[in-house]
Design an enzyme around this catalytic site. Sequence first.
Site, PDB file in Angstrom:
ATOM      1  N   LYS A  75       0.842  -1.203   0.000  1.00  0.00           N
ATOM      2  CA  LYS A  75       0.000   0.000   0.000  1.00  0.00           C
ATOM      3  C   LYS A  75       0.872   1.246   0.000  1.00  0.00           C
ATOM      4  CE  LYS A  75      -2.231   1.534   3.729  1.00  0.00           C
ATOM      5  NZ  LYS A  75      -2.093   3.009   3.845  1.00  0.00           N
ATOM      6  N   GLU A  94      -3.645   4.607  -2.753  1.00  0.00           N
ATOM      7  CA  GLU A  94      -4.443   5.386  -1.802  1.00  0.00           C
ATOM      8  C   GLU A  94      -4.242   6.886  -2.012  1.00  0.00           C
ATOM      9  OE1 GLU A  94      -5.116   5.874   3.044  1.00  0.00           O
ATOM     10  OE2 GLU A  94      -3.923   4.214   2.273  1.00  0.00           O
ATOM     11  N   LYS A 116      -8.031   2.606  -2.850  1.00  0.00           N
ATOM     12  CA  LYS A 116      -8.456   2.960  -1.490  1.00  0.00           C
ATOM     13  C   LYS A 116      -8.493   4.485  -1.381  1.00  0.00           C
ATOM     14  CE  LYS A 116      -7.343   2.517   3.424  1.00  0.00           C
ATOM     15  NZ  LYS A 116      -6.419   2.010   4.456  1.00  0.00           N
TER      16      LYS A 116
END
Length: 241
Positions: free
Chosen positions: A23, A66, A108
């Site tokens: 991530k 993200e 995300k």
Amino acid sequence: MQGLDSLAVRARQYYAAGARFAKWRSPIEIDTAKGRPTELAINANMSDLARYALICQSEGLMPIVEPDVVLAGTHSLAVAVEVNVRVQAELFHAMRKHGVYMAGTTLKPNMVLPGLECPVSYSVEEIARANAFVMEQCLPAALTSVNYLSGGQSLTQALVRLNAIAQHTRHLPWNTSFSWSKALQLPLLELCGEKKALCLQEMGCLYIEELKLASLASLGTLIDDEYTTINEDDNGDHKGV
């Protein structure tokens, strides 16, 4: 960028150790008085996200991207929509340019919301429509899901808003879901504070209840009496300050 230096080598090592996803969060601040975010900030951050995603995929890891337009600020919902469209449009442009496999990526993002100190009030329905609009404007069809972060919202706010977004986006090709940490953790910490002890069994039961509610919200099937157990009086509206 330093975080990208030798990322391929590290990703290869992580994969060998058993990792299968990674991530990268890129926070973006809105401050209209200071002209933020600038095009340079958006372009640089989204280019880095795209490069990270490609490197991860080349080493067998599924990248979670993200782009996080943070809640802090006084900006209106309209400004939030405009900035989120700019950010996500640039993200997917950069991902296409770098050759990222969209279906092998997890998005995300933040929920599209007015700033925490925005003086204007908005209903949860207006918030849901704003999020649906940004999806329609920006997301490639190959992307499979939108997994919202909580971004400083309370659990009830996140639940009710996700539920409304899911209801407004049923006709769209993307699955709406959640990827929350703080919103789920705070009620557990509050429980410990009330009990003045680390009550693991009760925490486990509450956590399971929270996840059930979040699952219902992601399907747009949460009803009022199912989330009153969270003990918050919040209907998901933004109340102007």
